[in-house]
Every structure is written in structure tokens, then in C-alpha cells.
Design a protein around this motif. Structure first.
Motif, PDB file in Angstrom:
ATOM      1  N   VAL A 114       0.848  -1.194   0.000  1.00  0.00           N
ATOM      2  CA  VAL A 114       0.000   0.000   0.000  1.00  0.00           C
ATOM      3  C   VAL A 114       0.883   1.242   0.000  1.00  0.00           C
ATOM      4  CG1 VAL A 114      -1.878  -1.189   1.187  1.00  0.00           C
ATOM      5  CG2 VAL A 114      -0.182   0.053   2.518  1.00  0.00           C
ATOM      6  N   PRO A 115       0.389   2.359  -0.557  1.00  0.00           N
ATOM      7  CA  PRO A 115       1.183   3.599  -0.541  1.00  0.00           C
ATOM      8  C   PRO A 115       1.251   4.188   0.852  1.00  0.00           C
ATOM      9  CG  PRO A 115      -0.995   4.010  -1.472  1.00  0.00           C
ATOM     10  CD  PRO A 115      -0.891   2.526  -1.279  1.00  0.00           C
ATOM     11  N   SER A 116       2.245   5.031   1.070  1.00  0.00           N
ATOM     12  CA  SER A 116       2.375   5.723   2.350  1.00  0.00           C
ATOM     13  C   SER A 116       1.159   6.599   2.592  1.00  0.00           C
ATOM     14  CB  SER A 116       3.639   6.586   2.357  1.00  0.00           C
ATOM     15  OG  SER A 116       3.692   7.381   3.517  1.00  0.00           O
ATOM     16  N   ALA A 117       0.631   6.564   3.807  1.00  0.00           N
ATOM     17  CA  ALA A 117      -0.476   7.453   4.186  1.00  0.00           C
ATOM     18  C   ALA A 117       0.064   8.863   4.395  1.00  0.00           C
ATOM     19  CB  ALA A 117      -1.140   6.951   5.463  1.00  0.00           C
ATOM     20  N   PRO A 146     -15.057   1.211  -6.164  1.00  0.00           N
ATOM     21  CA  PRO A 146     -13.594   1.122  -6.122  1.00  0.00           C
ATOM     22  C   PRO A 146     -12.956   2.475  -6.431  1.00  0.00           C
ATOM     23  CG  PRO A 146     -14.509  -0.734  -7.330  1.00  0.00           C
ATOM     24  CD  PRO A 146     -15.646   0.223  -7.087  1.00  0.00           C
ATOM     25  N   MET A 147     -11.891   2.760  -5.731  1.00  0.00           N
ATOM     26  CA  MET A 147     -11.187   4.041  -5.885  1.00  0.00           C
ATOM     27  C   MET A 147     -10.835   4.296  -7.356  1.00  0.00           C
ATOM     28  SD  MET A 147      -9.562   6.648  -4.378  1.00  0.00           S
ATOM     29  CE  MET A 147      -8.087   7.652  -4.402  1.00  0.00           C
ATOM     30  N   TYR A 157      -7.719   7.820   1.639  1.00  0.00           N
ATOM     31  CA  TYR A 157      -8.876   7.163   1.044  1.00  0.00           C
ATOM     32  C   TYR A 157      -8.778   5.649   1.252  1.00  0.00           C
ATOM     33  CZ  TYR A 157      -9.542  11.635  -1.343  1.00  0.00           C
ATOM     34  OH  TYR A 157      -9.726  12.964  -1.629  1.00  0.00           O
ATOM     35  N   GLY A 158      -9.936   5.024   1.401  1.00  0.00           N
ATOM     36  CA  GLY A 158      -9.977   3.573   1.545  1.00  0.00           C
ATOM     37  C   GLY A 158     -10.000   2.885   0.185  1.00  0.00           C
ATOM     38  N   ASP A 159     -10.195   1.574   0.229  1.00  0.00           N
ATOM     39  CA  ASP A 159     -10.264   0.809  -1.028  1.00  0.00           C
ATOM     40  C   ASP A 159     -11.517   1.169  -1.814  1.00  0.00           C
ATOM     41  OD1 ASP A 159      -7.899  -0.631  -0.440  1.00  0.00           O
ATOM     42  OD2 ASP A 159      -9.037  -1.938   0.898  1.00  0.00           O
ATOM     43  N   SER A 195     -19.055  18.942 -12.030  1.00  0.00           N
ATOM     44  CA  SER A 195     -18.229  18.873 -10.825  1.00  0.00           C
ATOM     45  C   SER A 195     -18.347  17.485 -10.220  1.00  0.00           C
ATOM     46  CB  SER A 195     -18.686  19.919  -9.798  1.00  0.00           C
ATOM     47  OG  SER A 195     -18.128  19.659  -8.528  1.00  0.00           O
ATOM     48  N   ILE A 196     -17.204  16.781 -10.100  1.00  0.00           N
ATOM     49  CA  ILE A 196     -17.223  15.444  -9.509  1.00  0.00           C
ATOM     50  C   ILE A 196     -15.986  15.277  -8.629  1.00  0.00           C
ATOM     51  CG2 ILE A 196     -16.280  14.502 -11.671  1.00  0.00           C
ATOM     52  CD1 ILE A 196     -17.580  11.806 -10.876  1.00  0.00           C
ATOM     53  N   GLU A 197     -16.218  14.954  -7.362  1.00  0.00           N
ATOM     54  CA  GLU A 197     -15.124  14.822  -6.404  1.00  0.00           C
ATOM     55  C   GLU A 197     -15.356  13.608  -5.509  1.00  0.00           C
ATOM     56  OE1 GLU A 197     -14.087  18.266  -4.155  1.00  0.00           O
ATOM     57  OE2 GLU A 197     -14.360  19.664  -5.831  1.00  0.00           O
ATOM     58  N   LEU A 198     -14.255  13.092  -4.978  1.00  0.00           N
ATOM     59  CA  LEU A 198     -14.352  12.093  -3.922  1.00  0.00           C
ATOM     60  C   LEU A 198     -14.674  12.836  -2.629  1.00  0.00           C
ATOM     61  CD1 LEU A 198     -11.225   9.858  -4.644  1.00  0.00           C
ATOM     62  CD2 LEU A 198     -13.562   9.589  -5.481  1.00  0.00           C
ATOM     63  N   CYS A 199     -15.741  12.438  -1.956  1.00  0.00           N
ATOM     64  CA  CYS A 199     -16.164  13.207  -0.783  1.00  0.00           C
ATOM     65  C   CYS A 199     -17.061  12.357   0.098  1.00  0.00           C
ATOM     66  CB  CYS A 199     -16.911  14.473  -1.222  1.00  0.00           C
ATOM     67  SG  CYS A 199     -17.442  15.511   0.155  1.00  0.00           S
ATOM     68  N   GLY A 200     -16.800  12.425   1.398  1.00  0.00           N
ATOM     69  CA  GLY A 200     -17.640  11.704   2.351  1.00  0.00           C
ATOM     70  C   GLY A 200     -18.645  12.598   3.036  1.00  0.00           C
TER      71      GLY A 200
END
Length: 871
Positions: A22-25, A632-633, A649-651, A661-666
Motif C-alpha cells: 500500500v502507498p504511504s499514508a 472502487p477508488m 482514502y480507503g479501497d 463537478s465530480i469529487e471524492l467526498c464523504g
């Protein structure tokens, strides 16, 4: 072996052992109140150790960026003085979450070190936990000892105490015994003189720990006791820089190719040689280390600032600047020039610093420039302190003031004082510093009880996207106490409609109501290690019943309007200013929104108007919310969603779309942009070099804004006698005011000229000094002009003027420069002391200074008291 190969071989090895790589957080933590930064490889996986979430694979490996500059693990002051401590370092690690345990962890560690990296077995030592006879009463880790006997001679297996061989993440949480692997890279001659085992864990620069295998099997409770974890875990961490030192056959981390390119560049820029003089070597090591920590922090979204994590980053950078200033004679910015070398070296493994290179350089350069000005100002202040000192020891309070008020570091103060033959009272300084630190700790200190579990094995569910009310059960609770908020209770529900603070959006408020009609108010909601925690002022009486949980709908709606507006604003800025614009932080409240973004010039009025119009057209267009949950991301990215630097971000992720407009957002959003009503920018300005900030309002706040402006307009019009064109009427008044001010200034100058002759006749000679103390009816500018005119005509002059300007007291002190030097007089110090008589204060230069106060009756006393300075 080059460092890039060292890293890749580690990851490839554990990939062959069925680990997910996994990449570094990001280093800056956002949902863990116990840590500012990731300080160990396991910190990003804390939720898995706590059982709050499940990883996709129970075996994980990575190279994690870590920062140890605050809290329990703080290596900052050691950095530069030894060859193996760092602020930022890479932690190579492999983890098992309830999968393999000691046998595999030890076997694979030995295989990688001795068979893959080919490290000589004869230079390795290992340690195991010897047990403890304290309150924990832990037995020796004989299991690890017996496993190690299969690989290494028993005389190289050392028993370690609790300090060295029992690892804990903090005062509470998962912990367990550990087994360290140490390497002895001393010369044969040195080894013949002293046995290596006697130097293990003794801070010897060539006998160092390179890998720690932690066997997580306990949980430390708030009362200090230990309990067994439901599952056993493996948490290992190997220092990448130390490993490179061993594999590259050098005796210092700074002699590896991780640092040598940076050191060579510093030598070129500063015209100083590394390896010839210790103080220069320390400075170069400090700078080469610190630029990495600062660059990666900025890339991960943490800018230098005056508080919290930002203050830590500013402190690291300023430490590097003052080492360059003091020991490398660099009086202009230069550290930013190292970023290019850093990117070339580490940009492949960590692409975030490559993509953020321009921003990193700009921010570092601006911080350097600012702090160098501070250093120059501090030098002037320090010169004044020395010039007015009555003895060779400077008061600790003055040194503390230089540090606290002006940011001038005490070690630099000490160095300069020593050069001038002075010292300072260190005990008094430390006392002041301790008082300040105690105040800070008291303000932020949070004490918490252990969780009281009411329902076991309940997996929490967030339902707040779809409903604002839900029937819930309390699964666990605990009491927390802080200086700031007092006594609160943290409640965890089986499911919750409350949104937890995150992604810039504030946490929801609301209330719980039980079947008896009793109400408990929820004052905040946060996420802690993947668990949504609700803060309440009181504890419900009937804990085991069901509750109706209700979110404050009005606050949530206003917050949703602002959050959706940030997405539209982001789109607008990229469309109008360019695609270089990236979000660098946000704060979404119910009353306003704040949006930070990368851009290298001030946004013009026309551009702001265009941005505002762009957003409002999307609001008028009534664009519907289109969201995809748990996708999936990579799918979200392929569909055009924007991911933000510094976010974890999770899996699987959630994408939010409004039109283009489209973004990753919780976060939570309105169902339709039309719900926002209107968007209004209220301010735009700089946060740091290359970072701008827009503050804006929406919905009800815009209505209030226009209502207030309308009220102000009619009040102003009424004051202008209901002028038909109030703007023109106001402009006419301003023009008239300017003309009258010029007339008054002219009259005051004439008045000053007229009284100058009279005042010259009132000058008296005291101890060889031409002295004048007089109350004069002039403003501050007139007093200054008069003083300097008299000073130009009369030598050896000491003046103190007092004036009562509309109930405010003024003091003006002028001393001829030659007189100030000869008699060691300081006008700034004098007016500060005399200012007490007028209930005020002031300051200035040794030859001219002013003070202001609120007690004009004290002017006469001040004019009389000033004679003491020359009599």
C-alpha cells in the motif's frame, strides 16, 4: 545498493509473502486526537489493531513517511548532533492483523536481512523482552527467545527491559513485547576492544537498532491495567535510512545516497565544506534533514502556521533557517533551492512531492524570508538590551520575551550574548518557558476513562446520508475531561444519522430522546480511529434502552449548502483561473465556508465576480446530486473524480457529482443546487506563498447579508439628508474632509513655528544637557516636527513634550544622537517607563520615541519625573 533498490527489494520480498503493498499514508492525522502526525509505521493502521475496521488483506506492507517532532516520540533536538536520528524518516514495515505471529515475523525478518540483503550474520544482535516485576507482572518472552535460537547464537540474543522491549502506542491502546534487531558496523579493531553486546541500546552511533518486531497481544486500559486483545497482531518497523547505511557500507545515515545529494547542494550554495568542522557539519545535517520533513508535510497538506501541526512544521523550518544563518552565514533564503534535488531523489517513490514541487518551493521561500526578517529584528532588540544592561547577566524574562513575542530563539541569543561577553539567567528563562508550556498543556489536556461496553460486536453504521432521525442503541460510552470543555461523555451508537467532522465539514449537533421523554443534547460529533463518537454534556439515565437520535436539521441543511458550494467553487476556480488550482484545505460550517487553494497571484475583482457568477449559474441551473457509494477508488478516478492531496482514502470511496463537478467526498450535500439559493464571496486573501483563501456564504447567511447591507444603506442615506445620489454626496464629503485636514495641518505647522522661538527661550541647562519638558497643544505629527526642528538648531538637546489630544495623552521624547550615546540614554525605554503615569505605554528608537495613554492628568507628573534621567 542504491536506496531506491533497498526500498523496492523490501516491498517485493513481502509481496512474495502475500502482503498487499500500500502507498504511504499522509503524515498529518485527521481523525486521531492522540497524535498530530504519523510517528510510526503502524499509526495509519490503528483502526485495524483496535478492531474498528477490517483491512481488505490481513497482510500489509509499505514504506511509511513518519515524523517524530512532538509528543512522546520527539527526536528534534537530537537531529544533526548524531548521525542516525531524523525528524522525517521512512519506516519499512510489514503487518499481520490476526494472521501470522512471532514465528513467521522472525523467520522472514532473518531471511530478508541475511539472504536478500546479504547482511553478515556476525554483525547482528537481537533482543527479547525479559519480563517485568512491576504492576503488570509480565513474564519473559520465552516464545520469541526459542524461535530466535533457530537462527542466531544464544550469546547474541539479549534480554531487554520494559523500556526497550515493550512497545506501546500511547497511554492507552494495543501494546506488546517486541524483539529488536541491532547491527554492529564498527571496525574490527573496535570490536576487538569492546564486545558489541555491551553497546546494544547504549546510543552508540555504529551499534544501532534497525528493525523492531512488535508482537501486539495486549490492550492498555485507562486505569493502567492490561487485557488480552481478541486477536494477536504483528507490527514491524525498520528504519530505511539506517538500513541504507548498513547496506552502503558507511557509518552515518548522512553518508548514504538518501542525503548526499542534498549535502552536496548545500555545500555548493553556501560555499562550505562538509566533514571539516563539527558546527558546520551539524548545520548541514540539520538542514538536509529538515527540508525533507517540511517538504513532505506541505505536500501532504500541512502548511506552516502559528498553531497545532502547522506550528510544528514552522518550528522545524525555522530551526533549519537559524542553523544556516548562524553557522553557514546565509542571510538570504536558500533552503527552498534544495527542493529540486529532493524531488529528483524521492519523486518516484513519493510522487506527491513531484506534483507539489512549485508550491513547496514557494511556501518554504516565503517562510525563510519572513523568519530572516524576524532574526534581523531580534538582533536589533538584542543590541538594545545589551546597550542598556546594567550588569553582565541579562534577565531571563527578557530572553523569554525575545523568544515568545518576536520568535528569536534562545540558543541564538545565548551565542550572541557570549560573543559580547554577556550571559543570561537560564533558570529564570526556563521558569517562564515552563509556565507557558503548563498553560498550553492545561488548555489542551484531555483525560478519558476506559470505554464501558454495553453491547459487544456491534458494527457501527452511518445512515446520515438518507435520514436525520433514527432509532439507535448505545453500544459503549466513556467520560472525558478537558480544561477547555470540562466534563463530557462520548457515546457510540450501533447506527447513527450524525455526520462526524471530516473533509473540512463540522460534525453534526442534535439530541437523543428516550422512551421516557428525557432529552440529552449532542454538542459535537467526531470520528476517532474509524468510530463515530458523539459528545454529550450528560449521560442518559436509561443506557440500555433505545433512543431516537435526531440531527439538528437547520444546522445540517445550512452546512450542506456550504459544502456543495465548495465543490462548485473548486470547479469555478479551475475553469476561470486554470487547472493548476487545487484545493488545499476547507472549513465548512453552518454559517460560512472557507476554501484554500493553490494560485500564485491575487485574484482580481473581475475574476472574483466571474467565479461568483459561475457558481450562481450552477445554483440557478438546479443541478441534482448524483452520488455513488462504496465504489472502487480507481473506478471513481476513471470517471473523472478529483482526489485531494493529504486525504486518506480507503479501497472503496464515495463520489459526488453536480453537473460537471465530480469529487471524492464523504460529506453531506443538498439534493439539488437550487436549494443553496445564492452564493456570495465575502473575502479573498493570501494564506501563504502560492495559497489563497476565499471565504463565502450561502442560503440564509446571504439573505442576512443583503438585509444588513440594505439597512446600512438607508441609515447612510438618512445621514446624507436623503441625497438622491448618496455615493456622490459621500464622495463630496470625503473631498471636503481632505481639504480641511490639509488646512489644519498647515495651521498646526504655522503654530509650531510660532511657538518654536518661545520654547527655545525655555530650554535650561542641567548637568551640561540642554533640557526642555513642556506640555504643548499639538498632535503627534506636530510634536515630532517641532522636536526635530529644535534638535536641528540646538545641540546636546533632551526634550519631553506632553499633549492632551481629545482626552488622550501623548508623550514625545527626543534626544540628540550624540547625547544618547554619550550618556547611554534610550528614548524608547524612557517613554515606556514614563508612560505608566498616563496609564499607557510606547517605545521607539534610542533618540526618538513616543507613548500614548488614557490619563491626560498624568502628563504633568511625567514631565516632572523626566528630570531624574539627567539629574
Amino acid at each position: 545498493m542504491k536506496s531506491q533498490e533497498v526500498r523496492s527489494q523490501f516491498l517485493e520480498f513481502f509481496k512474495s509473502k502475500q502482503h498487499d503493498i500500500v502507498p504511504s499514508a499522509p503524515m498529518v492525522l485527521k481523525d486521531d486526537p492522540t497524535l498530530m502526525f504519523v510517528n510510526s509505521g503502524m499509526a495509519p493502521f490503528k483502526e485495524y489493531f483496535l478492531g474498528n475496521a477490517q483491512p481488505k488483506n490481513n497482510r500489509i506492507s509499505d514504506s511509511q513517511k513518519c515524523l517524530r517532532v512532538s509528543g512522546k516520540h520527539n527526536d528534534l533536538e537530537e537531529v544533526g548532533y548524531d548521525t542516525y536520528h531524523h525528524t522525517l524518516f521512512e519506516m519499512l514495515g510489514n503487518w499481520s492483523f490476526g494472521d501470522y505471529f512471532k514465528k513467521e515475523a522472525i523467520a522472514w525478518a532473518w531471511e530478508l536481512l541475511t539472504e536478500v540483503y546479504k547482511i553478515d550474520k556476525d554483525i547482528l544482535y537481537v533482543t527479547v523482552f525479559e519480563g517485568s516485576d512491576d504492576a503488570d507482572n509480565l513474564e519473559m518472552d520465552t516464545e520469541a527467545y526459542d524461535i530466535w535460537k533457530q537462527y542466531i547464537a544464544e550469546d547474541r540474543i539479549l534480554k531487554g527491559n520494559k523500556k526497550d522491549n515493550f512497545w506501546e502506542m500511547g497511554d492507552q491502546g494495543p501494546c506488546g513485547p517486541c524483539s529488536e534487531i541491532h547491527v554492529d558496523i564498527r571496525s574490527a579493531e573496535e570490536k576487538a576492544k569492546v564486545d558489541g553486546k555491551s553497546l546494544v541500546n547504549m546510543d552508540h552511533p555504529q551499534v544501532v537498532e534497525i528493525w523492531n518486531l512488535v508482537f501486539m497481544q495486549y490492550n492498555r486500559k485507562a486505569n493502567g491495567s492490561l487485557e488480552n486483545l481478541p486477536n494477536k497482531h504483528i507490527d514491524t518497523g525498520m528504519g530505511f535510512e539506517r538500513l541504507c547505511m548498513v547496506l552502503q557500507g558507511v557509518t552515518s545515515n548522512y553518508d548514504t545516497d538518501v542525503f548526499t545529494p542534498l549535502i552536496r547542494e548545500i555545500e555548493t550554495i553556501t560555499d562550505k565544506d562538509y566533514g571539516k568542522e563539527e558546527k558546520i557539519d551539524v548545520a548541514i545535517r540539520v538542514i538536509s534533514d529538515h527540508v525533507r520533513a517540511v517538504a513532505f508535510s506541505i505536500a501532504d497538506g500541512q502548511l506552516p502556521s502559528n498553531n497545532g501541526a502547522g506550528y510544528v512544521i514552522r518550528r522545524i523550518l525555522r530551526r533549519a533557517v537559524r542553523y544556516g544563518f548562524t553557522f553557514l552565514d546565509k542571510k538570504e533564503p536558500f533552503i527552498y533551492r534544495l527542493v529540486d534535488v529532493l524531488v529528483k531523489k524521492m519523486g518516484v517513490a513519493f510522487p506527491e512531492i513531484k506534483e507539489q514541487k512549485q508550491l513547496i518551493e514557494n511556501v518554504i521561500k516565503e517562510e525563510e524570508t519572513s523568519f530572516l526578517r524576524t532574526l534581523e529584528q531580534g538582533l536589533v532588540l538584542l543590541d538594545r538590551i545589551v546597550a542598556t544592561a546594567s550588569e553582565k547577566e541579562i534577565a531571563g524574562a527578557k530572553v523569554f520575551e525575545l523568544k515568545d513575542t518576536y520568535g528569536f530563539p534562545e540558543d541564538l541569543t545565548e551565542l550572541i550574548l557570549k560573543e559580547k561577553g554577556f550571559t543570561y539567567n537560564k533558570a529564570a528563562f526556563q521558569e517562564k518557558l515552563a509556565q507557558q508550556q503548563d498553560r498550553g498543556r492545561e488548555a489542551s489536556e484531555l483525560k478519558s476513562d476506559d470505554w464501558t461496553v454495553l453491547i459487544e460486536d456491534e458494527e457501527q453504521e452511518f445512515v446520515g446520508y438518507d435520514m436525520l432521525e433514527a432509532q439507535v442503541k448505545i453500544t459503549r460510552y466513556r467520560k472525558v475531561v478537558s480544561k477547555k470543555d470540562g466534563e463530557l461523555y462520548q457515546l457510540v451508537f450501533n447506527l447513527t444519522p450524525f455526520y462526524a467532522e471530516g473533509g473540512g465539514q463540522v460534525g453534526d449537533k442534535g439530541y437523543l430522546e428516550d422512551t421516557h421523554g428525557d432529552v440529552i443534547y449532542i454538542v459535537d460529533t467526531k470520528k476517532e480511529n474509524n468510530v463515530i463518537v458523539h459528545f454529550a454534556k450528560d449521560l442518559p439515565k436509561h443506557l440500555n434502552e433505545k433512543f431516537k437520535a435526531t440531527v439538528d436539521a437547520k444546522q445540517r441543511f445550512r452546512t450542506e449548502c456550504n459544502h456543495t458550494a465548495t465543490h462548485l467553487l473548486h470547479q469555478a476556480l479551475r475553469e476561470i483561473l486554470g487547472t493548476h488550482v487545487e484545493q488545499k484545505g476547507s472549513a465548512v460550517h453552518s454559517k460560512y465556508l472557507r476554501f484554500d487553494f493553490s494560485h500564485f497571484s491575487k485574484v482580481t475583482v473581475d475574476e472574483l465576480r466571474e467565479v461568483e457568477n459561475f457558481v450562481n449559474r450552477r445554483i440557478d441551473g438546479k443541478l441534482p446530486l448524483q452520488e455513488k457509494r462504496n465504489i472502487p477508488m480507481q473506478q471513481a478516478i476513471d470517471e473523472g473524480a478529483m482526489a485531494l492531496f493529504g486525504e486518506k482514502y480507503g479501497d472503496t470511496v464515495r463520489s459526488v457529482r453536480f453537473g460537471q463537478s465530480i469529487e471524492l467526498c464523504g460529506g453531506t450535500h443538498v439534493e439539488n443546487t437550487g436549494d443553496i439559493w445564492h452564493f456570495k464571496i465575502v473575502s479573498e486573501g493570501a494564506v501563504a506563498s502560492g495559497i489563497r483563501r476565499i471565504e463565502a456564504i450561502t442560503s440564509d447567511a446571504v439573505k442576512d447579508f443583503y438585509h444588513e447591507n440594505n439597512r446600512t444603506y438607508f441609515e447612510m442615506k438618512d445621514l446624507l439628508n436623503n441625497a438622491k445620489e448618496p455615493v456622490k454626496a459621500l464622495q463630496s464629503l470625503q473631498d471636503e474632509n481632505v481639504a480641511l485636514k490639509k488646512q489644519i495641518e498647515g495651521l498646526l505647522k504655522d503654530k509650531a513655528k510660532n511657538i518654536k522661538g518661545d520654547l527655545k527661550n525655555e530650554i535650561e541647562v542641567i548637568n551640561g544637557v540642554n533640557f526642555l519638558a513642556k506640555e504643548v497643544s499639538l498632535d503627534a505629527g506636530g510634536l515630532k516636527d517641532l522636536a526635530f526642528e529644535l534638535g536641528g538648531e540646538v545641540d546636546n538637546l533632551f526634550i519631553l513634550f506632553g499633549a492632551n489630544n481629545d482626552g488622550k495623552a501623548l508623550l514625545t521624547c527626543y534626544i540628540s544622537k550624540d547625547l544618547a550615546q554619550e550618556k547611554q540614554l534610550n528614548a524608547g525605554q524612557i517613554v515606556r517607563e514614563l508612560g505608566k503615569h498616563i496609564q499607557g505605554g510606547g517605545g521607539g528608537q534610542p533618540f526618538f520615541a513616543t507613548a500614548g495613554g488614557k490619563n491626560p492628568d498624568g502628563i504633568t507628573t511625567a514631565l516632572e519625573a523626566v528630570k531624574d534621567y539627567i539629574s
